[in-house]
Enzyme design. Structure first.
Site, PDB file in Angstrom:
ATOM      1  N   ASP A  80     -11.709   3.010  20.696  1.00 26.54           N
ATOM      2  CA  ASP A  80     -10.713   2.874  19.635  1.00 26.54           C
ATOM      3  C   ASP A  80      -9.444   3.689  19.886  1.00 26.54           C
ATOM      4  O   ASP A  80      -8.568   3.726  19.015  1.00 26.54           O
ATOM      5  CB  ASP A  80     -11.324   3.282  18.285  1.00 26.54           C
ATOM      6  CG  ASP A  80     -12.346   2.273  17.782  1.00 26.54           C
ATOM      7  OD1 ASP A  80     -12.313   1.126  18.265  1.00 26.54           O
ATOM      8  OD2 ASP A  80     -13.172   2.631  16.923  1.00 26.54           O
ATOM      9  N   ARG A 150     -10.939   6.525   4.027  1.00 30.79           N
ATOM     10  CA  ARG A 150     -10.928   7.409   5.184  1.00 30.79           C
ATOM     11  C   ARG A 150     -10.303   8.774   4.860  1.00 30.79           C
ATOM     12  O   ARG A 150     -10.986   9.784   4.898  1.00 30.79           O
ATOM     13  CB  ARG A 150     -10.196   6.742   6.352  1.00 30.79           C
ATOM     14  CG  ARG A 150     -10.881   5.487   6.886  1.00 30.79           C
ATOM     15  CD  ARG A 150     -12.234   5.798   7.537  1.00 30.79           C
ATOM     16  NE  ARG A 150     -12.870   4.631   8.109  1.00 30.79           N
ATOM     17  CZ  ARG A 150     -12.641   4.173   9.324  1.00 30.79           C
ATOM     18  NH1 ARG A 150     -11.752   4.772  10.092  1.00 30.79           N
ATOM     19  NH2 ARG A 150     -13.277   3.107   9.777  1.00 30.79           N
ATOM     20  N   HIS A 179      -7.323   1.465   5.739  1.00 34.11           N
ATOM     21  CA  HIS A 179      -6.196   2.365   6.016  1.00 34.11           C
ATOM     22  C   HIS A 179      -4.951   1.835   5.317  1.00 34.11           C
ATOM     23  O   HIS A 179      -4.779   0.623   5.148  1.00 34.11           O
ATOM     24  CB  HIS A 179      -5.910   2.448   7.514  1.00 34.11           C
ATOM     25  CG  HIS A 179      -6.779   3.397   8.267  1.00 34.11           C
ATOM     26  ND1 HIS A 179      -7.184   3.161   9.567  1.00 34.11           N
ATOM     27  CD2 HIS A 179      -7.316   4.594   7.923  1.00 34.11           C
ATOM     28  CE1 HIS A 179      -7.930   4.165   9.983  1.00 34.11           C
ATOM     29  NE2 HIS A 179      -8.022   5.054   9.002  1.00 34.11           N
ATOM     30  N   CYS A 282      -1.551  -0.469  14.024  1.00 35.20           N
ATOM     31  CA  CYS A 282      -2.622   0.410  14.487  1.00 35.20           C
ATOM     32  C   CYS A 282      -2.411   0.848  15.933  1.00 35.20           C
ATOM     33  O   CYS A 282      -2.784   1.959  16.311  1.00 35.20           O
ATOM     34  CB  CYS A 282      -3.968  -0.293  14.369  1.00 35.20           C
ATOM     35  SG  CYS A 282      -4.538  -0.545  12.674  1.00 35.20           S
TER      36      CYS A 282
END
Length: 295
Positions: A80, A150, A179, A282
């Site tokens: 990730d 998160r 997110h 992202c």
């Protein structure tokens, strides 16, 4: 058609592109071996070569449009790391590191902080759980901060203390949009110009609780409200230089909304990386250097 969605080509302001500096990570080790968000299905095959090719298109497009892209080396067994937006939050040459909530990503924390230090940023090691620019978005001179899945509210307090900025906390309620950068796109990314109320954003109302929806409506009355359908294809996980907005090609209605406001949609397909729960934003961490003359 509402007054918030002007007809394309009529009364749309001339948008100005501003050169940005981004941090990216080539997805050489990308795969989905675990599930830490609703998008990740380990039983579903992933194609690393395809992920790299799609990522390369985004990288090349940034360069073609005049932006600077720095690279952090990918680390084996950290698939990730390609989602660099979660690696920190940077304003005026200060880099606040991250403290991931999920164990699977804890190994990314130190490599990102080391990269910031090696490249001249003043690094602040966090104490509270927060996941960087995934949940912190600079809008004008204020910081929009997400929580619910998160990042903790303690992380919001810490980012306010580190950067001395007004922090607007928003609560996410749909686990698909875990997110903040999956539910809000900042369209005018230049800080210090007109303050928070002058900056344009787009957002998905249904991703937030009622209190947060009221805050967004009050603070950003001219925001683009994106449909559930375009939100569901990660249409809001977008990057912008103030004129060009890099978005999923499947967010077709959002693209028309952008054109009506004078922006230029730039479709980039990151469908393979979406299998890991990430998209364009992202994969894009903004590096905001110190203003000229400040050391």
């Amino acid at each position: 058609m509402s007054s918030q969605q002007p007809v394309a080509g009529l009364d749309a302001p001339e948008r100005v592109a501003h050169r940005r500096r981004y941090l990216m990570c080539r997805p050489e080790h990308f795969t989905v071996r675990y599930s830490i968000n609703p998008w990740m299905e380990p039983a579903r095959p992933t194609d690393t070569a395809k992920a790299v090719a799609q990522w390369q298109e985004l990288y090349d497009t940034y360069l073609r449009l005049g932006h600077t892209v720095e690279l952090i080396d990918p680390v084996p067994r950290l698939p990730d790391m390609v989602y660099t937006a979660n690696g920190g939050f940077v304003i005026d040459g200060v880099a606040l590191g991250v403290r991931f909530r999920v164990d699977e990503r804890r190994g990314e924390e130190q490599p990102f902080m080391e990269w910031f230090a090696d490249h001249g940023f003043d690094v602040v090691r966090p104490t509270a759980v927060q996941e960087g620019e995934g949940d912190f978005l600079l809008v004008g001179d204020a910081i929009l901060a997400g929580t619910g899945f998160r990042s903790s509210t303690g992380g919001h307090e810490e980012v306010a203390a580190v950067f001395g900025r007004d922090v607007i906390s928003l609560t996410l309620v749909d686990p698909r949009f875990y997110h903040l950068d999956t539910a809000i796109a900042v369209l005018d990314p230049v800080q210090g110009v007109g303050g928070v109320d002058a900056a344009n954003i787009a957002y998905l109302p249904a991703a937030f609780d009622e209190a947060s929806q009221r805050v967004l409506a009050e603070r950003f009355p001219n925001a683009i409200r994106v449909s559930d359908a375009d939100g569901a294809v990660f249409g809001l996980n977008a990057a912008s230089d103030g004129r060009h907005v890099f978005i999923s090609p499947r967010a077709t209605d959002f693209a028309e909304q952008l054109r009506a406001r004078g922006y230029v949609p730039v479709p980039i397909d990151l469908s393979e990386l979406l299998l890991g729960g990430g998209g364009i934003k992202c994969c894009t961490l903004e590096l905001r250097d110190r203003p000229e003359g400040i050391r």
